[in-house]
Design a protein around this motif. Structure first.
Motif, PDB file in Angstrom:
ATOM      1  N   LEU A   2       0.817  -1.213   0.000  1.00  0.00           N
ATOM      2  CA  LEU A   2       0.000   0.000   0.000  1.00  0.00           C
ATOM      3  C   LEU A   2       0.849   1.260   0.000  1.00  0.00           C
ATOM      4  CD1 LEU A   2      -2.929  -0.950   2.370  1.00  0.00           C
ATOM      5  CD2 LEU A   2      -3.067  -0.413  -0.048  1.00  0.00           C
ATOM      6  N   ILE A  13      -5.057   8.518  -6.722  1.00  0.00           N
ATOM      7  CA  ILE A  13      -5.935   8.160  -5.607  1.00  0.00           C
ATOM      8  C   ILE A  13      -6.337   9.359  -4.759  1.00  0.00           C
ATOM      9  CG2 ILE A  13      -5.221   5.766  -5.512  1.00  0.00           C
ATOM     10  CD1 ILE A  13      -3.337   6.409  -3.277  1.00  0.00           C
ATOM     11  N   TYR A  75      -8.440   5.145   2.943  1.00  0.00           N
ATOM     12  CA  TYR A  75      -7.992   4.489   1.708  1.00  0.00           C
ATOM     13  C   TYR A  75      -7.428   3.101   2.009  1.00  0.00           C
ATOM     14  CZ  TYR A  75      -5.494   3.383  -2.511  1.00  0.00           C
ATOM     15  OH  TYR A  75      -5.038   2.733  -3.625  1.00  0.00           O
ATOM     16  N   ASN A  78     -10.274   0.709   2.942  1.00  0.00           N
ATOM     17  CA  ASN A  78     -11.044   0.330   1.755  1.00  0.00           C
ATOM     18  C   ASN A  78     -10.289  -0.662   0.881  1.00  0.00           C
ATOM     19  OD1 ASN A  78     -13.319   1.828   2.364  1.00  0.00           O
ATOM     20  ND2 ASN A  78     -12.581   3.651   1.309  1.00  0.00           N
ATOM     21  N   GLN A  79      -8.972  -0.501   0.782  1.00  0.00           N
ATOM     22  CA  GLN A  79      -8.176  -1.440  -0.003  1.00  0.00           C
ATOM     23  C   GLN A  79      -8.169  -2.823   0.644  1.00  0.00           C
ATOM     24  OE1 GLN A  79      -6.786  -0.963  -3.142  1.00  0.00           O
ATOM     25  NE2 GLN A  79      -8.165   0.778  -2.899  1.00  0.00           N
ATOM     26  N   SER A  82     -11.589  -4.428   0.190  1.00  0.00           N
ATOM     27  CA  SER A  82     -11.877  -4.780  -1.204  1.00  0.00           C
ATOM     28  C   SER A  82     -11.403  -6.197  -1.523  1.00  0.00           C
ATOM     29  CB  SER A  82     -11.198  -3.794  -2.156  1.00  0.00           C
ATOM     30  OG  SER A  82      -9.800  -4.044  -2.215  1.00  0.00           O
ATOM     31  N   ASN A  84      -8.377  -6.943  -2.517  1.00  0.00           N
ATOM     32  CA  ASN A  84      -7.334  -6.922  -3.558  1.00  0.00           C
ATOM     33  C   ASN A  84      -5.985  -7.440  -3.070  1.00  0.00           C
ATOM     34  OD1 ASN A  84      -9.100  -5.827  -5.397  1.00  0.00           O
ATOM     35  ND2 ASN A  84      -8.554  -3.733  -4.905  1.00  0.00           N
TER      36      ASN A  84
END
Length: 101
Positions: A2, A13, A75, A78-79, A82, A84
């Motif tokens: 990240l 972003i 952020y 949320n990552q 998600s 990911n």
């Protein structure tokens, strides 16, 4: 991983400043001085030096040179939610019910 996204994709972003703290000693490349932390003061060379805050914290990754801003923390969360960064990738927010605070 990240942190790499922050530094190489910060404009994409929504961050304008990645290495400059929002709250700290005014000036300098990083706006950071461990002896003059956010909104605190000290006497240096007969002058009072005070840490101050930026006008828009949402454009900064770092709040005080050590901690993320609220926007950067959002952020990161949320990552993570998600999915990911999971192997195999899956959205955790679809796997469990998340209630707002």
């Amino acid at each position: 991983m990240l942190s790499i996204l922050f530094y190489f994709n910060h404009f994409v972003i929504g961050f304008q400043y990645t290495t400059t703290a929002c709250c700290g000693r005014s000036g300098g490349q990083y706006n950071y001085d461990s002896t003059v932390t956010c909104t605190n003061s000290k006497i240096e060379g007969g002058q009072i030096v005070t840490g101050s805050t930026c006008t828009d914290p949402s454009t900064h990754v770092s709040w005080d040179g050590i901690h993320f801003t609220e926007n950067a923390n959002r952020y990161v969360a949320n990552q993570i939610f998600s999915g990911n960064f999971f192997q195999p990738s899956f959205p955790i927010n679809q796997m469990c019910q998340i209630s707002p605070f």
